[in-house]
Design a protein around this motif. Sequence first.
Motif, short mmCIF file in Angstrom:
data_model
loop_
_atom_site.label_atom_id
_atom_site.label_comp_id
_atom_site.label_asym_id
_atom_site.label_seq_id
_atom_site.Cartn_x
_atom_site.Cartn_y
_atom_site.Cartn_z
N GLY A 215 0.82 -1.19 0.00
CA GLY A 215 0.00 0.00 0.00
C GLY A 215 0.86 1.25 0.00
O GLY A 215 1.96 1.27 0.53
N ALA A 219 -3.35 4.76 -1.01
CA ALA A 219 -4.11 3.71 -0.33
C ALA A 219 -4.43 4.12 1.10
O ALA A 219 -5.53 3.86 1.60
CB ALA A 219 -3.33 2.40 -0.35
N ASP A 220 -3.47 4.75 1.78
CA ASP A 220 -3.71 5.22 3.13
C ASP A 220 -4.82 6.28 3.15
O ASP A 220 -5.68 6.29 4.04
CB ASP A 220 -2.43 5.82 3.72
CG ASP A 220 -1.42 4.74 4.07
OD1 ASP A 220 -1.80 3.56 4.10
OD2 ASP A 220 -0.25 5.10 4.33
N ARG A 222 -7.27 6.60 0.99
CA ARG A 222 -8.56 5.94 0.74
C ARG A 222 -9.06 5.22 1.98
O ARG A 222 -10.25 5.26 2.30
CB ARG A 222 -8.43 4.96 -0.43
CG ARG A 222 -8.31 5.61 -1.79
CD ARG A 222 -8.53 4.59 -2.90
NE ARG A 222 -7.52 3.54 -2.88
CZ ARG A 222 -6.39 3.60 -3.57
NH1 ARG A 222 -6.13 4.64 -4.34
NH2 ARG A 222 -5.52 2.60 -3.52
N ASP A 223 -8.14 4.58 2.70
CA ASP A 223 -8.51 3.88 3.92
C ASP A 223 -9.03 4.86 4.96
O ASP A 223 -10.04 4.62 5.64
CB ASP A 223 -7.30 3.12 4.46
CG ASP A 223 -7.67 2.09 5.51
OD1 ASP A 223 -8.86 1.72 5.57
OD2 ASP A 223 -6.79 1.66 6.27
N ARG A 226 -12.56 5.94 4.06
CA ARG A 226 -13.59 4.97 4.41
C ARG A 226 -13.93 5.06 5.90
O ARG A 226 -15.11 4.96 6.28
CB ARG A 226 -13.12 3.56 4.05
CG ARG A 226 -13.15 3.26 2.56
CD ARG A 226 -13.00 1.76 2.29
NE ARG A 226 -11.69 1.27 2.72
CZ ARG A 226 -10.64 1.20 1.93
NH1 ARG A 226 -10.72 1.60 0.68
NH2 ARG A 226 -9.50 0.71 2.39
N GLU A 227 -12.92 5.20 6.73
CA GLU A 227 -13.17 5.34 8.17
C GLU A 227 -13.97 6.60 8.45
O GLU A 227 -14.87 6.61 9.29
CB GLU A 227 -11.83 5.39 8.93
CG GLU A 227 -11.06 4.10 8.96
CD GLU A 227 -11.69 3.07 9.89
OE1 GLU A 227 -12.47 3.46 10.78
OE2 GLU A 227 -11.41 1.87 9.73
N LYS A 353 -5.44 4.10 12.92
CA LYS A 353 -5.98 4.95 11.87
C LYS A 353 -6.34 6.34 12.38
O LYS A 353 -6.96 7.13 11.66
CB LYS A 353 -7.21 4.29 11.23
CG LYS A 353 -6.87 2.94 10.58
CD LYS A 353 -8.10 2.28 9.99
CE LYS A 353 -7.73 0.91 9.38
NZ LYS A 353 -8.90 0.22 8.80
N ARG A 356 -4.98 9.45 10.30
CA ARG A 356 -5.64 9.62 9.00
C ARG A 356 -7.05 10.17 9.18
O ARG A 356 -7.48 11.09 8.46
CB ARG A 356 -5.68 8.29 8.25
CG ARG A 356 -4.42 7.98 7.48
CD ARG A 356 -4.40 6.55 7.01
NE ARG A 356 -4.09 5.63 8.11
CZ ARG A 356 -4.12 4.33 8.00
NH1 ARG A 356 -4.48 3.75 6.87
NH2 ARG A 356 -3.81 3.56 9.03
N GLY A 436 -14.47 -2.33 6.21
CA GLY A 436 -13.13 -2.83 6.50
C GLY A 436 -12.76 -2.85 7.94
O GLY A 436 -11.69 -3.30 8.30
N THR A 437 -13.62 -2.34 8.84
CA THR A 437 -13.28 -2.35 10.25
C THR A 437 -13.71 -3.64 10.89
O THR A 437 -14.57 -4.34 10.40
CB THR A 437 -13.98 -1.18 10.97
OG1 THR A 437 -15.39 -1.29 10.74
CG2 THR A 437 -13.50 0.14 10.44
#
Length: 437
Positions: A215, A219-220, A222-223, A226-227, A353, A356, A436-437
Amino acid sequence: MTGPAPAPRSPTRRRPRRPEWAGRNYTLLTASAVVTNLGTHGALIAAAFAVLDSGGDGGDVGLVAAARTLPLVLFTLIGGAIADRLPRHRVMVAANALNCVSQAAFAALVLMGEPQLWQMMLLTGLCGTGQAFFNPAAEGMLISSVHGEQAGRAFALFRLAMHGAGIGGAALGGVLIAGFGPGWVLAVDAAAFAVAGALRAFLDVSHVPRRANGGGLLADLRDGWREFAGRTWLWSITAQFAVVNAVVGAAEAVYGPLVAEESLGGAGPWGLALAAFGAGTIGGALLMTRWKPRRMLFVGTVCVFPLALPSAALAVPLPFGGLAAVMFVSGVAIEVFGVVWMTALHQEVPEEKLSRVSAYDWFSSTAMLPLSTALAGPTEQLFGLEKSLWGCAVLVVLVTALVLFVPDVRNLTRRTRQVAGHKIESTPPVSAAAPGT
């Protein structure tokens, strides 16, 4: 035959133990925050009056303020991703070093003569760049430094110390500006960043889980999105603060100094008014060391309404005593929000996370600041100072009322049980889990 009995030991005085959550990182973070707030609160006033002393007007003050906040929009998301990828304390120290150099150069320009507007914008922009990388790393570091049911109290005490320093910084900054000029206050801020960076170099990041290989930066990001986007309470409140911070920032950075010059007597009274706000935040932090509202985000959002009061008080304008009282009340209210907000992030967001997610929080909350501060001067010239300030007050009330229609904001509740630093839900969380969590 036995020898003589040993003499009884004299009782030893046991040193009082620190609370379990007040470990090394928490102590260093609190101490360094105190140092930087002593310098920064005075420097924000000094920057505005440096512009005015050099012959600038309200529009120029707004441009310098916008130059400081624009990097927060441009670099905060990148800063959050980097802070979850690199050791957070290294990101914080590097940011403090940049802040130190930029503020020292700004101070030198002011002390040596009349600085040019572009020079002041460039240097405040560099300082804002440092803050863009510092803020997500610092928030992630602080939230991960405490655990257990006392997290809310720990955050309240941290903010109590931070805002206590802010009172002294704002009051002392106003006095020093009036007596010696803004250049020396900017120099003090540069020294404060140097000391704070040295303290933060000793932070321990061994508790942060190792990142899995693979990643990249995108990618970080995007992650983290999502959170962030998967929690309605999170994105709705940060959208609210995009507007609230924009109008309050314009009122404080541009309109406040103008009203102070015209009606209050200059930098000294304005600095004391900001110190009254700081005193209110101390009162709010003290309150939150004892109070643990169950519907924490509902309570916190209601406490945003008083942020409309300072703009209204400046629009009248109230005399110094009335303005100070209004600033105190708004300080109490926003500190209640600040503590419950940090508690909600601590409770709901995975530790690895945090930076971020905090980056998206900071980005959304500051996205409109550069525009609002840049347009504050032209808006004042078009509509007048009084109408501009009343508009700020109305916008705060309107967007805060809208957020109360969000079910997750009204219903998210505090969890009461935690074991060995791991969250154990006593009631199901209201907010939807991010993918994803």
